[in-house]
Design a protein around this motif. Structure first.
Motif, PDB file in Angstrom:
ATOM      1  N   GLU A 143       0.618   5.613   0.612  1.00  0.00           N
ATOM      2  CA  GLU A 143       1.767   6.337   0.055  1.00  0.00           C
ATOM      3  C   GLU A 143       1.886   6.243  -1.465  1.00  0.00           C
ATOM      4  OE1 GLU A 143       5.073   6.994   3.253  1.00  0.00           O
ATOM      5  OE2 GLU A 143       4.961   4.830   2.849  1.00  0.00           O
ATOM      6  N   LEU A 144       0.895   5.688  -2.122  1.00  0.00           N
ATOM      7  CA  LEU A 144       0.905   5.709  -3.581  1.00  0.00           C
ATOM      8  C   LEU A 144       0.214   6.993  -4.043  1.00  0.00           C
ATOM      9  CD1 LEU A 144       0.020   2.014  -4.507  1.00  0.00           C
ATOM     10  CD2 LEU A 144       2.259   3.109  -4.516  1.00  0.00           C
ATOM     11  N   MET A 148       1.496   7.783  -9.243  1.00  0.00           N
ATOM     12  CA  MET A 148       1.913   6.388  -9.169  1.00  0.00           C
ATOM     13  C   MET A 148       0.763   5.455  -9.537  1.00  0.00           C
ATOM     14  SD  MET A 148       4.074   6.387  -5.608  1.00  0.00           S
ATOM     15  CE  MET A 148       5.543   7.395  -5.387  1.00  0.00           C
ATOM     16  N   LEU A 149      -0.414   5.741  -9.016  1.00  0.00           N
ATOM     17  CA  LEU A 149      -1.579   4.912  -9.309  1.00  0.00           C
ATOM     18  C   LEU A 149      -1.927   4.966 -10.793  1.00  0.00           C
ATOM     19  CD1 LEU A 149      -3.838   5.797  -6.244  1.00  0.00           C
ATOM     20  CD2 LEU A 149      -2.654   3.626  -6.662  1.00  0.00           C
ATOM     21  N   ASN A 150      -1.793   6.138 -11.375  1.00  0.00           N
ATOM     22  CA  ASN A 150      -2.100   6.284 -12.797  1.00  0.00           C
ATOM     23  C   ASN A 150      -1.115   5.482 -13.655  1.00  0.00           C
ATOM     24  OD1 ASN A 150      -3.530   7.679 -15.100  1.00  0.00           O
ATOM     25  ND2 ASN A 150      -1.450   8.423 -15.437  1.00  0.00           N
ATOM     26  N   GLU A 151       0.181   5.557 -13.321  1.00  0.00           N
ATOM     27  CA  GLU A 151       1.164   4.795 -14.094  1.00  0.00           C
ATOM     28  C   GLU A 151       0.933   3.299 -13.916  1.00  0.00           C
ATOM     29  OE1 GLU A 151       5.937   4.309 -14.938  1.00  0.00           O
ATOM     30  OE2 GLU A 151       5.295   5.363 -13.126  1.00  0.00           O
ATOM     31  N   TRP A 223       3.030  -1.888  -2.404  1.00  0.00           N
ATOM     32  CA  TRP A 223       3.949  -1.780  -3.534  1.00  0.00           C
ATOM     33  C   TRP A 223       5.125  -0.877  -3.158  1.00  0.00           C
ATOM     34  CZ3 TRP A 223      -1.349  -2.028  -4.016  1.00  0.00           C
ATOM     35  CH2 TRP A 223      -1.854  -3.091  -4.792  1.00  0.00           C
ATOM     36  N   PRO A 224       6.015  -1.339  -2.252  1.00  0.00           N
ATOM     37  CA  PRO A 224       7.129  -0.486  -1.809  1.00  0.00           C
ATOM     38  C   PRO A 224       8.115  -0.150  -2.912  1.00  0.00           C
ATOM     39  CG  PRO A 224       7.391  -2.723  -0.988  1.00  0.00           C
ATOM     40  CD  PRO A 224       6.014  -2.643  -1.584  1.00  0.00           C
ATOM     41  N   GLN A 225       8.148  -0.937  -4.004  1.00  0.00           N
ATOM     42  CA  GLN A 225       9.021  -0.584  -5.113  1.00  0.00           C
ATOM     43  C   GLN A 225       8.591   0.721  -5.764  1.00  0.00           C
ATOM     44  OE1 GLN A 225       6.649  -2.902  -4.993  1.00  0.00           O
ATOM     45  NE2 GLN A 225       6.591  -4.120  -6.880  1.00  0.00           N
ATOM     46  N   PHE A 226       7.335   1.129  -5.555  1.00  0.00           N
ATOM     47  CA  PHE A 226       6.848   2.415  -6.045  1.00  0.00           C
ATOM     48  C   PHE A 226       6.902   3.475  -4.944  1.00  0.00           C
ATOM     49  CE2 PHE A 226       3.795  -0.234  -8.882  1.00  0.00           C
ATOM     50  CZ  PHE A 226       4.814  -0.476  -9.790  1.00  0.00           C
ATOM     51  N   SER A 227       6.417   3.121  -3.755  1.00  0.00           N
ATOM     52  CA  SER A 227       6.269   4.126  -2.694  1.00  0.00           C
ATOM     53  C   SER A 227       7.550   4.388  -1.929  1.00  0.00           C
ATOM     54  CB  SER A 227       5.166   3.704  -1.720  1.00  0.00           C
ATOM     55  OG  SER A 227       5.461   2.445  -1.123  1.00  0.00           O
ATOM     56  N   ALA A 230      13.957   3.473  -2.538  1.00  0.00           N
ATOM     57  CA  ALA A 230      15.303   3.521  -1.956  1.00  0.00           C
ATOM     58  C   ALA A 230      15.387   2.627  -0.728  1.00  0.00           C
ATOM     59  CB  ALA A 230      15.672   4.962  -1.599  1.00  0.00           C
ATOM     60  N   GLU A 231      14.344   2.680   0.104  1.00  0.00           N
ATOM     61  CA  GLU A 231      14.334   1.862   1.315  1.00  0.00           C
ATOM     62  C   GLU A 231      14.213   0.383   0.980  1.00  0.00           C
ATOM     63  OE1 GLU A 231      12.553   4.550   0.736  1.00  0.00           O
ATOM     64  OE2 GLU A 231      12.404   5.847   2.516  1.00  0.00           O
ATOM     65  N   LEU A 232      13.430   0.063  -0.045  1.00  0.00           N
ATOM     66  CA  LEU A 232      13.308  -1.335  -0.438  1.00  0.00           C
ATOM     67  C   LEU A 232      14.634  -1.866  -0.967  1.00  0.00           C
ATOM     68  CD1 LEU A 232      11.752  -3.929  -0.961  1.00  0.00           C
ATOM     69  CD2 LEU A 232      10.990  -2.965  -3.142  1.00  0.00           C
ATOM     70  N   ALA A 233      15.294  -1.083  -1.810  1.00  0.00           N
ATOM     71  CA  ALA A 233      16.590  -1.516  -2.330  1.00  0.00           C
ATOM     72  C   ALA A 233      17.574  -1.754  -1.201  1.00  0.00           C
ATOM     73  CB  ALA A 233      17.135  -0.478  -3.311  1.00  0.00           C
ATOM     74  N   GLU A 234      17.595  -0.857  -0.226  1.00  0.00           N
ATOM     75  CA  GLU A 234      18.508  -1.013   0.896  1.00  0.00           C
ATOM     76  C   GLU A 234      18.160  -2.244   1.725  1.00  0.00           C
ATOM     77  OE1 GLU A 234      21.490  -1.060   3.259  1.00  0.00           O
ATOM     78  OE2 GLU A 234      21.390   0.303   1.532  1.00  0.00           O
ATOM     79  N   ALA A 235      16.867  -2.532   1.894  1.00  0.00           N
ATOM     80  CA  ALA A 235      16.471  -3.716   2.661  1.00  0.00           C
ATOM     81  C   ALA A 235      16.900  -4.997   1.949  1.00  0.00           C
ATOM     82  CB  ALA A 235      14.957  -3.719   2.868  1.00  0.00           C
ATOM     83  N   ILE A 236      16.812  -5.007   0.632  1.00  0.00           N
ATOM     84  CA  ILE A 236      17.278  -6.171  -0.135  1.00  0.00           C
ATOM     85  C   ILE A 236      18.795  -6.316   0.000  1.00  0.00           C
ATOM     86  CG2 ILE A 236      17.559  -7.102  -2.471  1.00  0.00           C
ATOM     87  CD1 ILE A 236      14.805  -5.879  -3.109  1.00  0.00           C
ATOM     88  N   LEU A 237      19.518  -5.202  -0.124  1.00  0.00           N
ATOM     89  CA  LEU A 237      20.974  -5.253   0.005  1.00  0.00           C
ATOM     90  C   LEU A 237      21.372  -5.720   1.403  1.00  0.00           C
ATOM     91  CD1 LEU A 237      21.947  -1.978  -1.898  1.00  0.00           C
ATOM     92  CD2 LEU A 237      22.259  -4.346  -2.669  1.00  0.00           C
TER      93      LEU A 237
END
Length: 241
Positions: A143-144, A148-151, A223-227, A230-237
């Motif tokens: 899913e990258l 995303m890979l270039n950045e 790297w879910p913070q890239f791919s 939103a889902e990663l942020a919600e999982a942390i919350l």
């Protein structure tokens, strides 16, 4: 909550930007770190050790506690470690167990005393540049997008080699095991992770010793913070709730 975000190899505080706004909007204070030697390509890093990175995290913990002693309790600090940052936050928790409310591992986990994070990453002159993409498994890159890979490659900074190969040193054996942990697993399922824990797999054996472990599936690449920000942020919350 004060959330300390610790990036994985080759990354700085910039890598957390896709999720920090959502964490802040939920009322939390975010401290995204760039660890020693990762500030820029030109930064000297041959002398930077695993202990230096752990000390940077404990310094942040101490700074938060000192600045907020009249406003927060002893356990209002949460550490989030992605990939190679996972063993770092665990070692920091070992040094400050009374100040850490929870460890959150993003496709990562703790390592036992005497382990090394990943000594197999090729090193040149005391540093480990980001390897070619074919060094990684296909599921890690899932899913990258090419953008995303270039950045990622454009902004990546070589990792201090000693951080990848130094042996983990832990001391406060019992108190660190009482700090709850959440594992947000992306490149393997929670079922596989639990099975590996119970089987005593070297990478998961220390996690099996932690007394309170929650495992959350977030299927994507490493790297879910890239791919999947939103889902990663919600999982942390959700872990904080």
């Amino acid at each position: 909550m004060n959330i300390v975000l610790v990036p994985g190899f080759w990354l700085g505080d910039w890598s957390w930007k896709p999720i920090t706004d959502k964490l802040t909007q939920a009322g939390h204070t975010v401290h995204a770190l760039t660890l020693p030697g990762l500030e820029s390509d030109d930064e000297p890093r041959g002398h930077v050790s695993f202990d230096d990175h752990v000390r940077a995290i404990t310094d942040e913990i101490d700074s938060i506690a000192d600045a907020s002693e009249d406003e927060i309790g002893d356990t209002d600090i949460v550490l989030v470690g992605h990939s190679g940052g996972g063993p770092l936050i665990y070692a920091a928790t070992d040094r400050r167990p009374s100040l850490v409310a929870r460890d959150i591992y993003v496709d990562s986990g703790p390592l036992a005393d005497g382990s090394a994070i990943n000594p197999n990453i090729p090193a040149v002159d005391g540093e480990c540049p980001l390897p070619p993409w074919d060094f990684f498994d296909a599921d890690e890159l899932a899913e990258l997008t090419p953008e995303m890979l270039n950045e990622f490659r454009t902004r990546a900074v070589p990792e201090p080699a000693a951080v990848t190969s130094d042996l983990v040193v832990l001391s406060d054996d019992q108190r660190r095991l009482d700090v709850p942990a959440t594992v947000i697993t992306s490149t393997f399922s929670s079922t596989d992770l639990r099975e590996a824990m119970h089987a005593g797999h070297p990478y998961f054996a220390e996690l099996a010793r932690v007394r309170d472990v929650t495992v959350v599936d977030l299927p994507t690449g490493h790297w879910p913070q890239f791919s999947r920000p939103a889902e990663l942020a919600e999982a942390i919350l959700a872990a904080l709730r």
